[in-house]
Design an enzyme around this catalytic site. Sequence first.
Site, PDB file in Angstrom:
ATOM      1  N   SER A 150       1.559  -4.097   0.504  1.00 38.47           N
ATOM      2  CA  SER A 150       0.560  -3.141   0.496  1.00 38.47           C
ATOM      3  C   SER A 150      -0.482  -3.453   1.603  1.00 38.47           C
ATOM      4  CB  SER A 150       0.165  -3.190  -0.860  1.00 38.47           C
ATOM      5  OG  SER A 150      -0.776  -2.111  -1.167  1.00 38.47           O
ATOM      6  N   ASP A 320       7.801   4.544  -4.547  1.00 39.89           N
ATOM      7  CA  ASP A 320       6.680   4.187  -4.181  1.00 39.89           C
ATOM      8  C   ASP A 320       5.746   5.680  -3.536  1.00 39.89           C
ATOM      9  OD1 ASP A 320       4.242   3.443  -3.054  1.00 39.89           O
ATOM     10  OD2 ASP A 320       4.975   1.661  -2.095  1.00 39.89           O
ATOM     11  N   HIS A 353       4.815   1.663  -6.447  1.00 41.11           N
ATOM     12  CA  HIS A 353       4.215   0.866  -5.578  1.00 41.11           C
ATOM     13  C   HIS A 353       4.192  -0.550  -6.132  1.00 41.11           C
ATOM     14  CE1 HIS A 353       1.761  -0.210  -2.238  1.00 41.11           C
ATOM     15  NE2 HIS A 353       0.830  -0.536  -2.990  1.00 41.11           N
TER      16      HIS A 353
END
Lengths: 379, 195
Positions: A150, A320, A353
């Site tokens: 991320s 995600d 995610h």
Amino acid sequence: MSELHLSRNTIHFAEPLPLQSGAVLSGYDLVIETYGKLNADKSNAVLICHALNASHHVAGVNPDDPADIGWWDNMIGPGKPVDTDHFFVIGVNNLGSCFGSTGPMSLNPTSGKPYGADFPVITVEDWVNTQARLADKLGIRRFAAVMGGSLGGMQAMAWAIQFPKRIEHCVVIASTPKLSAQNIAFNEVARNAILSDPDFHGGNYYEYGVVPKRGLRLARMVGHITYLSDDDMAEKFGRELQRPNGESHDYRFSFNVEFEVESYLHHQGEKFSTYFDANTYLLVTRALDYFDPSRRYGGSLNRALAEVQAKFLVVSFSTDWRFPPNRSREIVQSLLSNKSEVSYAEIDAPHGHDAFLLEDPRYHNLIRAYFGQMQRSRK
Amino acid sequence: MVRADFAAIAKWISPNTQVLDLGCGDGSFLDYLQKQKPVHAYGVEIDDARVLSCVQKGLNVIQQNLEGGLALFENDSFDTVVLSQTLQTIHQTEKILREVVRVGKESVISFPNFGHWSHRLSVGLGHMPVSKSLPYQWYNTPNVRVLTVADFEKLASSLGLKIIDQCILHEGREVTLLPNFFGSLGLFRIRRAEF
């Protein structure tokens, strides 16, 4: 069984740090944790960059709190995919964060009060500069790998761009070359929740002895929705009502917590508001918004990545929707266009995610294989 | 164990060129090729376990479904695109061939020849062929398109592809006499006709 060799240190940097915004930070501390042992020629170091709410405590058990397990403990340690028997792994708490490194909660030497709203806006590139200074202090000229998921993946990417000679492998997981309008929109809702909390006091709430908890709770609730997939939420909560055993499953016809998913979000929000700093939340979400290495190249990611020398491993997760596989493919496409070394894996995982933090054999075997190959080719 | 077509394909690839291997499997061919000559290569593969094998070998591998085309790759960005025993597993045959010649200045396509006499005999006797080059039963084969050497030549011509070279093999040896009858593996070196 080999050991983790966990070591925690606070490192002071006295030389002023010029920031991308033009501001200068006079001096600062960074808290780091390290695992494994740095080899004689200092070539086995791996830097782990953290995402929004994490810290330097990447692996193992917090010596001060046995319940506090590192946020990527399933990935990093002896015999784990990033094997600390071979690699010297560094976790660093980013500047502006709230886990010991200098941030808005720290005392501003010029005023003698916490920085609060006066703490400068920090960018991903600024973080990478502080991490490079950290590497200098540790005598590490070149990282075997810089790795992150991320926002952490953005830092790894920025490393490959800013210091092409100082990073051998760049591992970018569940990340994106820049936020979409939708991503920024979610961040703005979260920030607005904090900014509009009466306890925020323009960022100087420390002086009032209060915390903008309502804002933090809401920010976390919104964020959390984007970390999970629709399927994951359906599986975890469905439309289950929150009811103590034996109580009727009729609707209560009220606005109090009614569904399990509400209870879950409230719990997450509450937990978050007790340990995370609101100013840090603002800073970090803004760093996310601003990240766009293509910006100074007329929007061309190809050109932004033209000078990279690192070998890339890019990983995305099928469900995600915060940073979906397409966003990772943009990075891959530019690297391919530049004929850079790159491998790309798209893991079919149900957890959205958040999958990058979870244990999944396909994902972990891949990282294990990548680092194993790295280790063999280094010999 | 080196597959019979590896050496034949490698012969058509010059050293110090850019190579893209579509449907690269566990990376055996790229591993073989890189030991033969210096090339800069990427593989494309959809299967998790095979992607993992490629990463274990230290190869560049991109996980992607070929049915979706090659949007990640620019026009003429590779000297050679290899589609080795993969064409018969792809539904969108014409689309992938157009994509292959768009991305590659040259391409090498190989596929099992359904026209081999043993396959014809098998069908003549009432059964789908099972052989070294078609080692599956009809109900478990990954092959979704069956074609002969003659079929490929016809399709190449209708798609405006120029066949630069071809090599039809059986048991690793080149077949020159009635290749569509005695050959079990077809290899074609192609490019866009307007080139």
